[in-house]
Design a protein around this motif. Sequence first.
Motif, mmCIF file in Angstrom:
data_model
loop_
_atom_site.group_PDB
_atom_site.id
_atom_site.type_symbol
_atom_site.label_atom_id
_atom_site.label_comp_id
_atom_site.label_asym_id
_atom_site.label_seq_id
_atom_site.Cartn_x
_atom_site.Cartn_y
_atom_site.Cartn_z
ATOM 1 N N GLU A 33 4.263 2.081 5.414
ATOM 2 C CA GLU A 33 5.718 2.208 5.632
ATOM 3 C C GLU A 33 6.194 1.192 6.560
ATOM 4 O O GLU A 33 5.632 0.940 7.351
ATOM 5 C CB GLU A 33 6.261 3.523 5.776
ATOM 6 C CG GLU A 33 6.072 4.589 4.962
ATOM 7 C CD GLU A 33 6.412 5.919 5.368
ATOM 8 O OE1 GLU A 33 7.161 6.088 6.491
ATOM 9 O OE2 GLU A 33 5.870 6.949 4.825
ATOM 10 N N ARG B 26 -4.379 14.451 11.642
ATOM 11 C CA ARG B 26 -4.087 13.214 11.160
ATOM 12 C C ARG B 26 -2.965 12.700 11.968
ATOM 13 O O ARG B 26 -2.448 13.450 12.803
ATOM 14 C CB ARG B 26 -3.632 13.204 9.763
ATOM 15 C CG ARG B 26 -4.790 13.182 8.531
ATOM 16 C CD ARG B 26 -3.958 13.524 7.234
ATOM 17 N NE ARG B 26 -4.762 13.993 6.302
ATOM 18 C CZ ARG B 26 -5.048 13.362 5.362
ATOM 19 N NH1 ARG B 26 -4.250 12.227 4.671
ATOM 20 N NH2 ARG B 26 -5.917 13.779 4.149
ATOM 21 N N GLU C 81 1.064 3.125 9.169
ATOM 22 C CA GLU C 81 0.196 3.677 8.042
ATOM 23 C C GLU C 81 0.211 5.275 8.364
ATOM 24 O O GLU C 81 0.186 5.666 9.363
ATOM 25 C CB GLU C 81 -1.310 3.025 8.392
ATOM 26 C CG GLU C 81 -2.325 3.078 7.217
ATOM 27 C CD GLU C 81 -2.593 4.698 6.802
ATOM 28 O OE1 GLU C 81 -2.581 5.179 5.882
ATOM 29 O OE2 GLU C 81 -2.875 5.403 7.810
ATOM 30 N N THR C 82 0.287 5.851 7.269
ATOM 31 C CA THR C 82 0.816 7.356 7.412
ATOM 32 C C THR C 82 -0.279 8.196 6.716
ATOM 33 O O THR C 82 -0.147 9.678 6.697
ATOM 34 C CB THR C 82 1.995 7.569 6.466
ATOM 35 O OG1 THR C 82 1.785 7.451 4.966
ATOM 36 C CG2 THR C 82 3.059 6.865 6.921
ATOM 37 N N ARG C 83 -1.466 7.810 6.214
ATOM 38 C CA ARG C 83 -2.436 8.835 5.548
ATOM 39 C C ARG C 83 -3.888 8.637 6.199
ATOM 40 O O ARG C 83 -4.785 9.584 5.788
ATOM 41 C CB ARG C 83 -2.533 8.827 4.352
ATOM 42 C CG ARG C 83 -1.022 9.365 3.479
ATOM 43 C CD ARG C 83 -1.457 10.164 2.509
ATOM 44 N NE ARG C 83 -1.767 9.249 1.200
ATOM 45 C CZ ARG C 83 -1.110 8.875 0.347
ATOM 46 N NH1 ARG C 83 0.241 9.080 0.509
ATOM 47 N NH2 ARG C 83 -1.383 7.999 -0.575
ATOM 48 N N LEU C 84 -4.241 7.528 6.599
ATOM 49 C CA LEU C 84 -5.651 7.409 6.824
ATOM 50 C C LEU C 84 -6.276 7.426 7.915
ATOM 51 O O LEU C 84 -7.478 7.303 8.123
ATOM 52 C CB LEU C 84 -5.880 5.767 6.148
ATOM 53 C CG LEU C 84 -5.601 5.531 4.689
ATOM 54 C CD1 LEU C 84 -6.001 4.025 4.505
ATOM 55 C CD2 LEU C 84 -6.476 6.408 3.784
ATOM 56 N N SER D 38 0.971 -1.088 -0.123
ATOM 57 C CA SER D 38 0.098 -0.043 -0.118
ATOM 58 C C SER D 38 0.771 1.233 0.041
ATOM 59 O O SER D 38 2.095 1.327 0.790
ATOM 60 C CB SER D 38 -0.856 0.037 1.276
ATOM 61 O OG SER D 38 -1.545 1.348 1.566
ATOM 62 N N ASP D 39 0.414 2.164 -0.874
ATOM 63 C CA ASP D 39 1.030 3.549 -0.541
ATOM 64 C C ASP D 39 1.293 4.330 0.577
ATOM 65 O O ASP D 39 1.972 5.220 0.752
ATOM 66 C CB ASP D 39 0.530 4.566 -1.890
ATOM 67 C CG ASP D 39 0.755 4.205 -3.186
ATOM 68 O OD1 ASP D 39 1.610 3.168 -3.458
ATOM 69 O OD2 ASP D 39 -0.131 4.553 -3.966
ATOM 70 N N THR D 40 0.174 3.889 1.312
ATOM 71 C CA THR D 40 0.220 4.303 2.654
ATOM 72 C C THR D 40 0.960 4.040 4.039
ATOM 73 O O THR D 40 0.723 4.407 4.887
ATOM 74 C CB THR D 40 -1.267 4.921 2.989
ATOM 75 O OG1 THR D 40 -1.851 3.640 3.362
ATOM 76 C CG2 THR D 40 -2.082 5.497 1.891
#
Lengths: 184, 89
Positions: A65, A95, A82-85, A61-63
Amino acid sequence: MRQDIQIIRGSDRQLVDAVLLTLGDKHLDDFEQRWKEQLRASSEADQYWDWVAKNRIYGTSDTVEGYAIECDAMTQGLMLIETRLHRSQVDRTRRLVYVHSLATAPWNRPSIQRPPRYRAVGATLLRFARYRSQQLGYGGLVGLHALPEAIAFYEKMGMIDGGTDPDMEDLTYFEWYRRREESE
Amino acid sequence: MMDFKLDEAELRAIAQIEEEADCDISAGANWSVRSPYAQHPINHEKLIALLQDGLGEVLSLEELEDIALTVQEQARCRVMEKTQSTPSA
Protein backbone atom coordinates in the motif's frame (compact mmCIF):
# COMPACT_ATOMS: atom_id res chain seq x y z
CA MET A 1 -8.31 6.48 1.46
CA ARG A 2 -8.33 10.15 2.38
CA GLN A 3 -7.97 11.38 5.94
CA ASP A 4 -7.75 14.94 7.21
CA ILE A 5 -4.80 15.37 9.56
CA GLN A 6 -2.60 18.14 10.89
CA ILE A 7 1.14 18.68 10.77
CA ILE A 8 3.33 21.41 12.26
CA ARG A 9 4.68 24.39 10.33
CA GLY A 10 8.39 24.73 11.00
CA SER A 11 8.59 28.54 11.00
CA ASP A 12 6.08 29.25 13.80
CA ARG A 13 5.25 25.76 15.14
CA GLN A 14 1.57 26.24 14.39
CA LEU A 15 -0.65 23.31 13.50
CA VAL A 16 -1.76 23.36 9.87
CA ASP A 17 -4.27 21.27 7.98
CA ALA A 18 -2.99 18.48 5.76
CA VAL A 19 -4.34 15.31 4.25
CA LEU A 20 -3.08 11.73 4.35
CA LEU A 21 -4.18 9.78 1.31
CA THR A 22 -3.47 6.87 -0.99
CA LEU A 23 -0.37 7.36 -3.13
CA GLY A 24 -1.32 8.58 -6.60
CA ASP A 25 0.10 10.04 -9.79
CA LYS A 26 0.08 13.59 -8.36
CA HIS A 27 2.51 12.51 -5.64
CA LEU A 28 4.84 10.79 -8.08
CA ASP A 29 4.71 13.91 -10.27
CA ASP A 30 5.61 16.06 -7.27
CA PHE A 31 8.54 13.75 -6.60
CA GLU A 32 9.72 14.04 -10.21
CA GLN A 33 9.16 17.79 -10.53
CA ARG A 34 9.94 19.13 -7.05
CA TRP A 35 11.77 16.62 -4.88
CA LYS A 36 14.16 14.89 -7.21
CA GLU A 37 16.44 17.73 -8.20
CA GLN A 38 16.92 18.87 -4.60
CA LEU A 39 17.63 15.33 -3.44
CA ARG A 40 20.13 14.69 -6.23
CA ALA A 41 21.96 17.88 -5.27
CA SER A 42 22.08 16.80 -1.62
CA SER A 43 24.19 14.19 0.13
CA GLU A 44 21.14 12.44 1.59
CA ALA A 45 21.35 8.65 1.70
CA ASP A 46 18.23 8.46 -0.44
CA GLN A 47 19.45 10.98 -3.00
CA TYR A 48 19.11 8.42 -5.81
CA TRP A 49 15.85 6.85 -4.74
CA ASP A 50 13.29 6.82 -7.47
CA TRP A 51 9.75 6.68 -6.15
CA VAL A 52 8.31 6.27 -9.63
CA ALA A 53 10.34 3.09 -10.11
CA LYS A 54 9.62 1.91 -6.57
CA ASN A 55 5.93 2.35 -7.15
CA ARG A 56 6.09 0.61 -10.52
CA ILE A 57 7.90 -2.39 -9.00
CA TYR A 58 5.96 -2.69 -5.76
CA GLY A 59 2.87 -0.56 -6.05
CA THR A 60 1.02 -3.08 -8.18
CA SER A 61 1.41 -5.83 -5.61
CA ASP A 62 -1.73 -6.79 -3.67
CA THR A 63 0.27 -6.71 -0.47
CA VAL A 64 1.78 -3.24 -0.86
CA GLU A 65 0.00 0.00 0.00
CA GLY A 66 1.25 3.49 -0.80
CA TYR A 67 0.43 6.66 1.13
CA ALA A 68 1.28 10.34 0.89
CA ILE A 69 0.81 13.47 2.98
CA GLU A 70 -0.23 16.60 1.14
CA CYS A 71 -0.14 20.14 2.46
CA ASP A 72 -0.17 23.41 0.50
CA ALA A 73 -1.14 21.34 -2.57
CA MET A 74 2.31 19.71 -2.43
CA THR A 75 3.47 16.21 -1.46
CA GLN A 76 5.24 16.43 1.90
CA GLY A 77 5.94 12.76 2.58
CA LEU A 78 5.71 9.34 0.92
CA MET A 79 5.48 5.80 2.28
CA LEU A 80 5.13 2.27 0.91
CA ILE A 81 4.14 -0.48 3.34
CA GLU A 82 3.97 -4.25 2.89
CA THR A 83 1.06 -5.79 4.76
CA ARG A 84 1.14 -9.58 4.51
CA LEU A 85 4.56 -11.11 3.96
CA HIS A 86 6.73 -9.91 6.83
CA ARG A 87 6.97 -11.32 10.34
CA SER A 88 8.28 -9.97 13.60
CA GLN A 89 11.95 -10.65 14.27
CA VAL A 90 11.12 -10.81 17.97
CA ASP A 91 8.31 -13.35 17.61
CA ARG A 92 8.29 -15.14 14.24
CA THR A 93 4.72 -16.33 14.77
CA ARG A 94 3.43 -12.77 14.45
CA ARG A 95 2.94 -10.73 11.29
CA LEU A 96 3.75 -7.07 11.05
CA VAL A 97 3.42 -4.14 8.72
CA TYR A 98 6.78 -3.60 7.06
CA VAL A 99 7.68 -0.06 6.01
CA HIS A 100 9.22 -0.71 2.64
CA SER A 101 10.11 2.93 1.98
CA LEU A 102 9.53 6.17 3.85
CA ALA A 103 10.79 9.65 3.04
CA THR A 104 9.87 13.28 3.53
CA ALA A 105 10.20 16.11 1.02
CA PRO A 106 13.67 17.65 0.97
CA TRP A 107 12.42 20.95 2.45
CA ASN A 108 11.12 19.05 5.49
CA ARG A 109 14.57 17.76 6.43
CA PRO A 110 16.76 19.64 8.90
CA SER A 111 19.83 18.48 6.99
CA ILE A 112 18.63 20.45 3.95
CA GLN A 113 16.54 23.32 5.33
CA ARG A 114 16.44 24.95 8.78
CA PRO A 115 13.87 25.21 10.08
CA PRO A 116 12.20 22.52 7.99
CA ARG A 117 9.04 23.75 6.27
CA TYR A 118 6.90 21.17 8.08
CA ARG A 119 7.56 18.93 11.05
CA ALA A 120 5.94 15.62 12.06
CA VAL A 121 5.44 14.46 8.47
CA GLY A 122 7.59 11.33 8.68
CA ALA A 123 6.55 10.52 12.23
CA THR A 124 2.88 10.81 11.25
CA LEU A 125 3.39 8.38 8.38
CA LEU A 126 5.14 5.99 10.76
CA ARG A 127 2.28 6.25 13.24
CA PHE A 128 -0.12 5.55 10.40
CA ALA A 129 1.81 2.34 9.63
CA ARG A 130 1.21 1.34 13.25
CA TYR A 131 -2.47 2.20 12.89
CA ARG A 132 -2.68 -0.04 9.79
CA SER A 133 -0.97 -2.81 11.75
CA GLN A 134 -3.66 -2.50 14.41
CA GLN A 135 -6.40 -2.45 11.77
CA LEU A 136 -4.99 -5.62 10.22
CA GLY A 137 -4.94 -7.40 13.58
CA TYR A 138 -1.15 -7.35 13.94
CA GLY A 139 -1.26 -5.58 17.29
CA GLY A 140 0.57 -2.48 16.10
CA LEU A 141 3.76 -4.32 15.15
CA VAL A 142 5.82 -2.44 12.55
CA GLY A 143 9.24 -3.22 11.09
CA LEU A 144 11.60 -1.26 8.86
CA HIS A 145 15.20 -0.82 7.80
CA ALA A 146 16.47 2.66 8.70
CA LEU A 147 18.94 4.58 6.62
CA PRO A 148 22.12 5.40 8.60
CA GLU A 149 21.19 9.06 9.10
CA ALA A 150 17.79 8.11 10.53
CA ILE A 151 18.84 5.72 13.30
CA ALA A 152 18.57 8.31 16.09
CA PHE A 153 14.99 9.06 15.11
CA TYR A 154 13.83 5.45 15.27
CA GLU A 155 15.60 4.91 18.57
CA LYS A 156 13.78 7.92 20.02
CA MET A 157 10.48 6.67 18.63
CA GLY A 158 10.88 3.67 20.94
CA MET A 159 11.55 1.04 18.30
CA ILE A 160 13.74 -1.97 19.11
CA ASP A 161 17.14 -1.94 17.40
CA GLY A 162 17.56 -5.33 15.69
CA GLY A 163 21.09 -4.59 14.47
CA THR A 164 22.47 -4.32 10.97
CA ASP A 165 21.03 -6.63 8.35
CA PRO A 166 23.51 -7.99 5.78
CA ASP A 167 20.63 -8.98 3.51
CA MET A 168 19.50 -5.37 3.33
CA GLU A 169 22.59 -3.37 2.46
CA ASP A 170 23.65 -3.48 6.13
CA LEU A 171 20.82 -1.15 7.07
CA THR A 172 19.68 -1.26 10.70
CA TYR A 173 16.45 -3.13 11.37
CA PHE A 174 13.98 -1.53 13.80
CA GLU A 175 10.74 -2.93 15.10
CA TRP A 176 7.83 -1.62 17.11
CA TYR A 177 7.04 -4.69 19.15
CA ARG A 178 4.42 -5.18 21.83
CA ARG A 179 3.51 -8.39 23.60
CA ARG A 180 0.07 -9.75 22.73
CA GLU A 181 -1.47 -8.66 26.02
CA GLU A 182 -0.12 -5.11 25.49
CA SER A 183 -1.50 -5.04 21.97
CA GLU A 184 -5.06 -5.84 22.98
CA MET B 1 -12.70 1.07 12.99
CA MET B 2 -11.97 4.60 14.12
CA ASP B 3 -10.28 7.07 11.81
CA PHE B 4 -6.58 7.66 12.14
CA LYS B 5 -6.16 10.68 14.40
CA LEU B 6 -3.31 12.25 16.32
CA ASP B 7 -4.35 14.86 18.85
CA GLU B 8 -2.31 18.03 19.31
CA ALA B 9 -0.36 16.65 22.27
CA GLU B 10 0.65 13.52 20.33
CA LEU B 11 1.54 15.57 17.28
CA ARG B 12 3.72 17.94 19.27
CA ALA B 13 5.35 14.98 21.04
CA ILE B 14 6.38 13.28 17.79
CA ALA B 15 7.51 16.61 16.34
CA GLN B 16 9.64 17.04 19.46
CA ILE B 17 11.18 13.61 18.86
CA GLU B 18 11.98 14.60 15.28
CA GLU B 19 13.54 17.84 16.49
CA GLU B 20 15.62 16.15 19.19
CA ALA B 21 16.83 13.47 16.79
CA ASP B 22 17.71 16.32 14.38
CA CYS B 23 18.13 13.94 11.50
CA ASP B 24 16.47 12.51 8.44
CA ILE B 25 13.78 9.87 8.97
CA SER B 26 14.10 7.90 5.72
CA ALA B 27 13.71 4.13 5.77
CA GLY B 28 14.05 1.42 3.15
CA ALA B 29 16.60 -0.20 0.87
CA ASN B 30 18.04 1.61 -2.11
CA TRP B 31 16.22 -0.20 -4.90
CA SER B 32 17.74 1.55 -7.86
CA VAL B 33 19.70 0.22 -10.81
CA ARG B 34 22.87 1.49 -9.11
CA SER B 35 22.24 -0.59 -6.07
CA PRO B 36 24.20 -3.78 -5.46
CA TYR B 37 21.01 -5.03 -3.85
CA ALA B 38 19.24 -4.79 -7.19
CA GLN B 39 22.13 -6.54 -8.91
CA HIS B 40 21.86 -9.53 -6.57
CA PRO B 41 18.22 -9.51 -5.53
CA ILE B 42 18.21 -12.70 -3.50
CA ASN B 43 20.61 -13.84 -0.79
CA HIS B 44 22.46 -16.64 -2.55
CA GLU B 45 23.19 -18.75 0.53
CA LYS B 46 19.55 -18.58 1.61
CA LEU B 47 18.38 -19.54 -1.85
CA ILE B 48 20.71 -22.55 -1.93
CA ALA B 49 19.54 -23.59 1.55
CA LEU B 50 15.92 -23.36 0.42
CA LEU B 51 16.60 -25.47 -2.66
CA GLN B 52 18.50 -28.01 -0.56
CA ASP B 53 15.54 -28.28 1.79
CA GLY B 54 13.17 -29.07 -1.04
CA LEU B 55 15.35 -30.84 -3.58
CA GLY B 56 18.53 -31.83 -1.75
CA GLU B 57 17.69 -35.52 -1.77
CA VAL B 58 17.05 -35.53 -5.51
CA LEU B 59 19.55 -33.12 -7.01
CA SER B 60 23.26 -32.62 -6.40
CA LEU B 61 24.67 -29.40 -4.96
CA GLU B 62 26.09 -28.59 -8.39
CA GLU B 63 22.64 -28.91 -9.95
CA LEU B 64 21.12 -26.76 -7.22
CA GLU B 65 23.80 -24.11 -7.83
CA ASP B 66 22.82 -24.06 -11.51
CA ILE B 67 19.16 -23.54 -10.61
CA ALA B 68 20.04 -20.81 -8.09
CA LEU B 69 22.18 -18.93 -10.62
CA THR B 70 19.37 -19.11 -13.19
CA VAL B 71 16.88 -17.75 -10.66
CA GLN B 72 19.28 -14.94 -9.67
CA GLU B 73 19.82 -13.96 -13.28
CA GLN B 74 16.13 -13.98 -14.11
CA ALA B 75 15.33 -11.96 -11.00
CA ARG B 76 18.08 -9.46 -11.81
CA CYS B 77 16.82 -9.07 -15.38
CA ARG B 78 13.27 -8.49 -14.20
CA VAL B 79 14.43 -5.82 -11.74
CA MET B 80 16.51 -4.15 -14.43
CA GLU B 81 13.61 -4.21 -16.89
CA LYS B 82 11.38 -2.49 -14.38
CA THR B 83 13.92 0.17 -13.50
CA GLN B 84 15.41 0.84 -16.95
CA SER B 85 12.69 3.24 -18.02
CA THR B 86 13.99 5.59 -15.34
CA PRO B 87 17.69 5.70 -16.30
CA SER B 88 18.51 8.39 -13.77
CA ALA B 89 17.56 6.10 -10.90
